[in-house]
Write a protein that holds these residues in place. Structure first.
Motif, PDB file in Angstrom:
ATOM      1  N   ALA A  78     -10.783  91.974 -30.543  1.00 42.58           N
ATOM      2  CA  ALA A  78     -11.301  91.340 -31.680  1.00 42.58           C
ATOM      3  C   ALA A  78     -12.906  91.769 -31.842  1.00 42.58           C
ATOM      4  N   ALA A  79     -13.327  91.341 -31.279  1.00 47.67           N
ATOM      5  CA  ALA A  79     -14.455  92.307 -31.626  1.00 47.67           C
ATOM      6  C   ALA A  79     -14.822  93.585 -33.081  1.00 47.67           C
ATOM      7  N   LEU A  80     -13.303  94.545 -32.468  1.00 45.13           N
ATOM      8  CA  LEU A  80     -13.447  95.849 -33.069  1.00 45.13           C
ATOM      9  C   LEU A  80     -12.892  95.223 -34.681  1.00 45.13           C
ATOM     10  N   ASN A  81     -12.541  94.697 -34.686  1.00 46.10           N
ATOM     11  CA  ASN A  81     -11.359  93.621 -36.327  1.00 46.10           C
ATOM     12  C   ASN A  81     -13.039  92.852 -36.617  1.00 46.10           C
ATOM     13  N   GLN A  82     -13.676  92.398 -35.840  1.00 47.39           N
ATOM     14  CA  GLN A  82     -14.501  91.696 -37.018  1.00 47.39           C
ATOM     15  C   GLN A  82     -15.482  93.201 -37.580  1.00 47.39           C
ATOM     16  N   GLU A  83     -15.911  93.919 -36.891  1.00 46.41           N
ATOM     17  CA  GLU A  83     -16.729  95.267 -37.221  1.00 46.41           C
ATOM     18  C   GLU A  83     -15.708  95.772 -38.624  1.00 46.41           C
ATOM     19  N   ILE A  84     -14.784  95.785 -38.131  1.00 47.58           N
ATOM     20  CA  ILE A  84     -14.179  96.754 -39.467  1.00 47.58           C
ATOM     21  C   ILE A  84     -13.899  96.068 -40.296  1.00 47.58           C
ATOM     22  N   LEU A  85     -14.122  94.988 -40.610  1.00 50.41           N
ATOM     23  CA  LEU A  85     -14.088  93.526 -42.202  1.00 50.41           C
ATOM     24  C   LEU A  85     -14.965  93.728 -42.169  1.00 50.41           C
TER      25      LEU A  85
END
Length: 364
Positions: A78-85
């Protein structure tokens, strides 16, 4: 050490906040100037299991002039996905917690600015998976393994399983709980361990047999370990009835450290033939507002002081060769001799396919 990646053994000890401020100062306190005239606050974006001693962060502030703000953002995925966004306009300066199972996703999305951290010569070469480009810096390693409830197996006069193939035996029917490989880092790591052991042509058949042998799948590590597993403190309180769980080689020391009174023997053990090696990285986020502070923090993360703080804060292994492990960690934890591994480029190429096939077999 995710549903939490590592992330992860720390959740045995305490509930985790969504955001915290570590070190000196208060939330949002970036007033004043840092050593190079910029902000004196450097923001570390992380999964929920990041933990560090206050004294260690104060040492970083004393050495560099920067205060660390830690922004926790759920499990590693989830943390990684937020950074991608938010790519290009990151929420922080450094991201910690992407592991070798998800590394290609971060690198393919161009999240990081290359930086060769000071002290990499003290870090083992086999964990420097991006050594040629230095987009990420290895910080710790851990092993995802099946844990077992010692009392259950002693009472049943049954030897605990040792290998992946042992888990298929009728004696262990309906005993194992694992995490969903599509939603959980430990679950994905366990799946990759079976791929490494049985290959592209054999892992699907393995999972068909494991399903027939009664494996239970839940969303994440917290539910599996602290609710379903009969050997953990949390599982006992919740009435968990599964004496086998996918967790970490470092989970037994946590059970000892936080028990009152502290036992002389860990109540749980590790099936060391079921382990998959996890490596966690940190990187300087592209577009970081405090690039100088971010670089200083990356240097510090592989420094001896932080590395020796890791084992009893996040229950993972340091990557620095000169970092010493605490006795409690070495006495009660497990050190698999040959944990399973899968090359990062192979994970990048096949991860989604493996997870889809796994899902069609196990959770359809």
């Amino acid at each position: 050490m995710n549903t939490t990646t590592r992330y992860a053994a720390t959740a045995l000890a305490a509930a985790l906040g969504v955001t915290v401020l570590a070190g000196c100062g208060t939330d949002g306190d970036d007033s004043g100037s840092g050593p190079s005239g910029g902000s004196r606050t450097v923001t570390l974006v992380s999964h929920d299991s990041f933990d560090v001693s206050d004294a260690v962060l104060k040492a970083f502030t004393k050495e560099t002039g920067y205060t660390v703000k830690v922004l926790k953002s759920g499990d590693a995925g989830a943390a990684l996905n937020q950074e991608i966004l938010t790519k290009g306009s990151p929420r922080g300066d450094v991201f910690f917690g992407v592991d070798n199972t998800l590394l290609s996703r971060a690198l393919d999305n161009g999240l990081f600015t290359p930086y060769e951290a000071k002290g990499l010569d003290r870090v083992a070469a086999d964990v420097q998976l991006d050594a040629g480009k230095h987009r990420v810096t290895p910080v710790d390693t851990g092993d995802i393994c099946v844990n077992y409830d010692k009392k259950y197996f002693a009472d049943k006069k049954l030897d605990p399983p040792k290998t992946f193939d042992d888990l298929l035996k009728p004696a262990y029917k309906n005993l194992l709980v694992t995490e969903n490989a599509a939603t959980s880092s430990p679950g994905l790591g366990f799946l990759l361990g079976t791929v490494a052991t049985h290959g592209d042509s054999g892992y699907q058949d393995y999972w068909k047999k494991l399903k027939s042998n009664g494996v239970k799948v839940v969303d994440g590590w917290e539910q599996a370990y602290n609710e379903e597993f009969s050997g953990s403190a949390g599982g006992k309180k919740a009435g968990g009835d599964r004496p086998l769980v996918v967790s970490y080689a470092s989970s037994p020391p946590v059970e000892v450290l936080y028990a009152d009174p502290r036992p002389t023997e860990a109540p749980t053990g590790v099936a060391t033939g079921t382990c998959f090696r996890q490596i966690e990285f940190a990187g300087l986020l592209d577009g970081a507002k405090n690039e100088a502070g971010g670089k200083a923090l990356l240097d510090f993360l592989i420094g001896k002081r932080f590395q020796e703080d890791l084992p009893l804060k996040m229950f993972v292994n340091p990557v620095a060769k000169d970092a010493k492990l605490p006795e409690l960690f070495t006495k009660f934890g497990a050190a698999p001799e040959k944990p399973a591994t899968v090359a990062p480029d192979k994970i990048a190429e096949h991860r989604e396919q493996w997870v889809r096939s796994w899902s069609s077999i196990v959770v359809k």
